[in-house]
Design a protein around this motif. Structure first.
Motif, PDB file in Angstrom:
ATOM      1  N   ILE A  81      51.059  33.249  27.729  1.00 35.54           N
ATOM      2  CA  ILE A  81      51.522  32.869  29.074  1.00 35.54           C
ATOM      3  C   ILE A  81      52.298  31.550  29.026  1.00 35.54           C
ATOM      4  CG2 ILE A  81      50.753  32.186  31.400  1.00 35.54           C
ATOM      5  CD1 ILE A  81      50.455  35.192  30.789  1.00 35.54           C
ATOM      6  N   PRO A  82      53.560  31.584  29.500  1.00 36.65           N
ATOM      7  CA  PRO A  82      54.334  30.337  29.513  1.00 36.65           C
ATOM      8  C   PRO A  82      53.833  29.408  30.616  1.00 36.65           C
ATOM      9  CG  PRO A  82      55.629  32.145  30.440  1.00 36.65           C
ATOM     10  CD  PRO A  82      54.326  32.741  29.988  1.00 36.65           C
ATOM     11  N   ILE A  83      53.746  28.137  30.296  1.00 38.67           N
ATOM     12  CA  ILE A  83      53.282  27.165  31.273  1.00 38.67           C
ATOM     13  C   ILE A  83      54.100  25.884  31.113  1.00 38.67           C
ATOM     14  CG2 ILE A  83      51.410  26.271  29.782  1.00 38.67           C
ATOM     15  CD1 ILE A  83      49.711  26.047  32.370  1.00 38.67           C
ATOM     16  N   ALA A  84      54.352  25.215  32.238  1.00 39.81           N
ATOM     17  CA  ALA A  84      55.073  23.942  32.201  1.00 39.81           C
ATOM     18  C   ALA A  84      54.067  22.818  32.386  1.00 39.81           C
ATOM     19  CB  ALA A  84      56.123  23.900  33.311  1.00 39.81           C
ATOM     20  N   GLN A  85      54.222  21.757  31.616  1.00 43.20           N
ATOM     21  CA  GLN A  85      53.243  20.666  31.660  1.00 43.20           C
ATOM     22  C   GLN A  85      53.860  19.441  32.304  1.00 43.20           C
ATOM     23  OE1 GLN A  85      50.425  21.757  30.782  1.00 43.20           O
ATOM     24  NE2 GLN A  85      50.447  22.905  28.865  1.00 43.20           N
ATOM     25  N   LYS A  86      53.149  18.912  33.271  1.00 40.57           N
ATOM     26  CA  LYS A  86      53.635  17.679  33.898  1.00 40.57           C
ATOM     27  C   LYS A  86      53.780  16.601  32.819  1.00 40.57           C
ATOM     28  CE  LYS A  86      52.695  14.496  37.733  1.00 40.57           C
ATOM     29  NZ  LYS A  86      51.801  14.147  38.860  1.00 40.57           N
ATOM     30  N   VAL A 137      43.337  18.495  28.499  1.00 36.38           N
ATOM     31  CA  VAL A 137      43.802  19.642  29.313  1.00 36.38           C
ATOM     32  C   VAL A 137      44.830  20.470  28.549  1.00 36.38           C
ATOM     33  CG1 VAL A 137      44.745  20.349  31.536  1.00 36.38           C
ATOM     34  CG2 VAL A 137      43.752  18.084  31.297  1.00 36.38           C
ATOM     35  N   ILE A 138      45.739  19.775  27.874  1.00 37.72           N
ATOM     36  CA  ILE A 138      46.780  20.470  27.104  1.00 37.72           C
ATOM     37  C   ILE A 138      46.112  21.274  25.983  1.00 37.72           C
ATOM     38  CG2 ILE A 138      48.816  20.140  25.613  1.00 37.72           C
ATOM     39  CD1 ILE A 138      49.460  19.268  28.447  1.00 37.72           C
ATOM     40  N   PRO A 147      55.023  30.987  35.632  1.00 33.14           N
ATOM     41  CA  PRO A 147      54.026  31.407  36.613  1.00 33.14           C
ATOM     42  C   PRO A 147      53.119  30.255  37.023  1.00 33.14           C
ATOM     43  CG  PRO A 147      53.364  32.110  34.413  1.00 33.14           C
ATOM     44  CD  PRO A 147      54.748  31.524  34.286  1.00 33.14           C
ATOM     45  N   ALA A 148      53.062  29.221  36.189  1.00 33.70           N
ATOM     46  CA  ALA A 148      52.133  28.127  36.476  1.00 33.70           C
ATOM     47  C   ALA A 148      52.559  26.849  35.790  1.00 33.70           C
ATOM     48  CB  ALA A 148      50.730  28.491  35.988  1.00 33.70           C
ATOM     49  N   ALA A 149      52.031  25.762  36.322  1.00 37.27           N
ATOM     50  CA  ALA A 149      52.303  24.453  35.744  1.00 37.27           C
ATOM     51  C   ALA A 149      51.091  23.571  35.985  1.00 37.27           C
ATOM     52  CB  ALA A 149      53.540  23.824  36.376  1.00 37.27           C
ATOM     53  N   THR A 150      50.990  22.523  35.163  1.00 33.48           N
ATOM     54  CA  THR A 150      49.924  21.561  35.410  1.00 33.48           C
ATOM     55  C   THR A 150      50.445  20.475  36.343  1.00 33.48           C
ATOM     56  OG1 THR A 150      50.619  20.484  33.364  1.00 33.48           O
ATOM     57  CG2 THR A 150      48.651  21.860  33.260  1.00 33.48           C
ATOM     58  N   MET A 169      48.872  24.425  39.303  1.00 32.56           N
ATOM     59  CA  MET A 169      49.810  24.805  40.366  1.00 32.56           C
ATOM     60  C   MET A 169      50.353  26.173  39.977  1.00 32.56           C
ATOM     61  SD  MET A 169      51.665  21.088  40.564  1.00 32.56           S
ATOM     62  CE  MET A 169      52.330  21.161  42.221  1.00 32.56           C
ATOM     63  N   ALA A 170      50.300  27.128  40.915  1.00 36.45           N
ATOM     64  CA  ALA A 170      50.684  28.498  40.564  1.00 36.45           C
ATOM     65  C   ALA A 170      51.157  29.235  41.807  1.00 36.45           C
ATOM     66  CB  ALA A 170      49.490  29.207  39.924  1.00 36.45           C
ATOM     67  N   ARG A 171      51.442  30.534  41.647  1.00 34.61           N
ATOM     68  CA  ARG A 171      51.933  31.304  42.779  1.00 34.61           C
ATOM     69  C   ARG A 171      50.804  31.822  43.663  1.00 34.61           C
ATOM     70  NH1 ARG A 171      56.991  31.597  42.275  1.00 34.61           N
ATOM     71  NH2 ARG A 171      57.089  32.793  44.187  1.00 34.61           N
ATOM     72  N   THR A 172      49.610  31.941  43.076  1.00 35.82           N
ATOM     73  CA  THR A 172      48.498  32.507  43.837  1.00 35.82           C
ATOM     74  C   THR A 172      47.205  31.727  43.595  1.00 35.82           C
ATOM     75  OG1 THR A 172      47.795  33.969  42.044  1.00 35.82           O
ATOM     76  CG2 THR A 172      49.418  34.873  43.583  1.00 35.82           C
ATOM     77  N   VAL A 173      46.268  31.901  44.514  1.00 36.73           N
ATOM     78  CA  VAL A 173      44.943  31.299  44.359  1.00 36.73           C
ATOM     79  C   VAL A 173      44.272  31.896  43.117  1.00 36.73           C
ATOM     80  CG1 VAL A 173      42.646  31.125  45.397  1.00 36.73           C
ATOM     81  CG2 VAL A 173      44.682  30.896  46.835  1.00 36.73           C
ATOM     82  N   GLU A 174      44.452  33.202  42.948  1.00 34.63           N
ATOM     83  CA  GLU A 174      43.822  33.874  41.818  1.00 34.63           C
ATOM     84  C   GLU A 174      44.266  33.254  40.486  1.00 34.63           C
ATOM     85  OE1 GLU A 174      44.744  38.039  41.454  1.00 34.63           O
ATOM     86  OE2 GLU A 174      42.832  38.429  40.455  1.00 34.63           O
TER      87      GLU A 174
END
Lengths: 93, 483
Positions: free
Chosen positions: B69-74, B102-103, B163-166, B211-216
């Motif tokens: 899963i790709p994720i972007a990190q603050k 966390v990373i 789909p998500a980021a920290t 941070m993501a598109r859904t609560v799930e």
């Protein structure tokens, strides 16, 4: 808040401002301090300060070596260093 | 098959069914990064390593929870061998020798870090305009701010690049940009997620979250991000539940508090309308609303603007041009080195906050400001404790309004009030979530739910029930204007 106070706290924080900026920063700080002065309206007699929401004492761990010495890695990140030390301009003549 | 706007759950399924390979997914992610580079959501990309990791996953199957899963990190989390700037000039050349917990947690669960997201300098700002690397654009409209400080993370998710980021949240830095960008973001209870490797702003308030598109998806990420960490003395040593387990539970009979002291009549009537409609929607799901009083809540922002700058002035004293980060050219002596490295390295807002902190902590003012603010902080926490005897959750708008234009808020105090609804949860250490709840002039607006300490499961459950029965979180921006 006046220019003199700003000069003192700027020095404490090791920050310097251009002459044209000093006026603005003094005004900004004055406004912010005036804004936080609202706190005076709260009755806080006998209220213990809350420093941390958990209010738990910091945990300690047993004194065991958990990481290796990475002196070289850290010195490499410094703007200036030799084999053993971070280098800065001469302090003692 | 397009991957844009897909959730973690959807992408995991695509990978599992081999509709897409790991390598294709990451390649396609970087195509989106490039396509929307005008958003300025990223400061540093991790392309080579990300593609390498994806390729390795294609060659060797993995049953990790977030495999591929790709994720972007603050860019506030330090990442080993990957530049970490915290949005500041002073760290613009900093390559950390270790990664934040966390990373590590996310990467060891299979996530692929694709890059570091833009942010307000040292997380000090609510519009992303204080970044040394330039402002971030909100995918929902030309020249709109994405909020801050986790603005790059919010924009990247809102644009459907990842789909998500920290994110991190000291006074609203996850929830406010989530609201302004139409995504979901949760700040957990203080101490839930390790602060090891998070560049400190205000240590007693800072908390990381997804941070993501859904609560799930947020719940899925929480499962991986939370851990007890012996390297962070404020890390909670509490059982970590499976945050996805109770998402679907019925919420009939839940009691939600509405804060009496928040006078919504001062807000734009369309903003109030969105809030009232959310209330009605929850009522239709069987929720009961009860008015609660938080008598000291109006002092939250002033309290925050003493406590946070005080802690920041102390934390940021470590940036001195000696051990890492940037040093000024040709310092004439040590004092000159400190002063010029810091004065050249920090931007205006960071300097402003350091000075406020130095002032409120200085001799003669400590009791009047810092101690006083900590006492009021206790009063605010006590107010919440009392309220949670009557209700399960508290509901407020996340922000006073939708995204505003870049450059339109020049008064620092006006900008500070942007955090009006979010700051109280940080002061009391409580978990808070923002979910998309409607639109004003085609700009998204969030709804905030605040839970009692460690009650994230309930918070996620109530928020998920909203998303199951509404479609605000499914709307996507028309970005032709941006790309």
């Amino acid at each position: 808040m006046d220019k003199e106070t700003v000069a003192t706290i700027s020095y404490l924080a090791r920050l310097r401002f251009d002459e044209d900026n000093k006026e603005k920063i003094t005004k900004d700080l004055e406004n912010i301090i005036e804004f936080v002065d609202q706190l005076e309206s709260a009755d806080t007699s006998d209220i213990e300060p809350l420093a941390n929401p958990l209010e738990k004492t910091a945990k300690t761990r047993s004194d065991e070596i958990t990481a290796e010495n990475r002196k070289e890695t850290f010195l490499e990140n410094a703007p200036d260093s030799n084999e053993d030390y971070f280098l800065v301009p001469r302090v003692v003549e | 098959m397009s991957i844009q706007f897909k959730t973690i759950k959807e992408l995991s399924l695509m990978l599992e069914k081999k509709d897409i390979s790991n390598h294709e997914l990451i390649e396609e992610t970087f195509n989106l990064v490039e396509k929307y580079d005008k958003l300025n959501a990223f400061i540093t990309l991790n392309k080579e390593k990300a593609l390498e990791k994806a390729k390795a996953l294609d060659n060797k199957s993995s049953d990790l929870a977030l495999s591929g899963i790709p994720i972007a990190q603050k860019d506030l989390f330090v990442t080993k061998n990957l530049r970490t700037t915290c949005g500041s000039n002073i760290l613009s050349n900093f390559i950390p020798p270790y990664s934040a917990t966390v990373i590590e947690n996310l990467e060891s669960s299979g996530c692929i870090s694709i890059g570091k997201t833009n942010m307000d300098e040292f997380a000090m700002g609510s519009s992303n305009e204080t970044s040394f690397f330039g402002k971030v654009n909100n995918p929902w409209g030309a020249n709109l701010v994405p909020g801050g400080s986790s603005g790059g993370s919010a924009a990247a998710v809102a644009a459907g690049i990842v789909p998500a980021a920290t994110g991190t949240d000291t006074g609203g830095s996850i929830r406010q940009p989530a609201s302004l960008c139409g995504i979901t973001g949760i700040k957990p209870t203080y101490g839930r997620i390790s602060r090891w490797g998070m560049i400190a702003f205000a240590s007693s308030l800072d908390q990381a979250g997804p941070m993501a598109r859904t609560v799930e998806d947020c719940a899925i990420l929480m499962n991986q991000m939370c851990s007890h960490d012996s390297k962070d003395t404020t890390s909670l040593d509490e059982a970590i539940p499976d945050f996805t387990k109770n998402l679907d539970k019925e919420i009939k009979g839940k009691k939600i508090g509405i804060v009496k002291e928040f006078d919504l009549s001062k807000l734009d009537k369309n903003v109030v309308k969105v809030f009232e409609e959310s209330k009605k929607h929850y009522e239709s799901l069987g929720v009961e609303f009860i008015e609660v009083s938080l008598p000291n809540i109006s002092l939250s922002v002033p309290t925050y603007y003493v406590v946070a700058p005080a802690e920041c002035s102390s934390n940021l004293s470590r940036f001195d041009g000696v051990k890492y980060g940037k040093r000024c050219e040709n310092p004439k002596d040590l004092e000159d080195l400190y002063i010029r490295s810091r004065s050249e390295g920090f931007g205006d807002e960071v300097k402003r906050r350091i000075l406020i902190g130095a002032y409120v902590l200085s001799a003669g003012f400590y009791d009047a400001y810092y101690k006083k603010a900590q006492q009021v902080r206790r009063l605010i926490k006590n107010d919440f404790d009392d309220a949670f005897k009557k209700v399960d959750l508290i509901m407020t708008p996340t922000t006073r309004g939708p995204a505003f234009e870049a450059g339109s808020m020049s008064d620092p105090i006006e900008m500070y009030l942007e955090d009006l609804f979010t700051v109280p949860a940080n002061l009391a250490g409580l978990p808070g979530i923002s979910i998309p709840s409607g639109y004003v002039d085609n700009k998204p607006l969030g709804l905030q739910l605040i839970g009692n300490s460690l009650q994230e499961e309930q918070l996620l459950n109530v928020a998920h029930n909203f998303q199951k029965t509404t479609d605000w979180h499914l709307k996507t921006p028309d970005m032709e204007i941006k790309s």
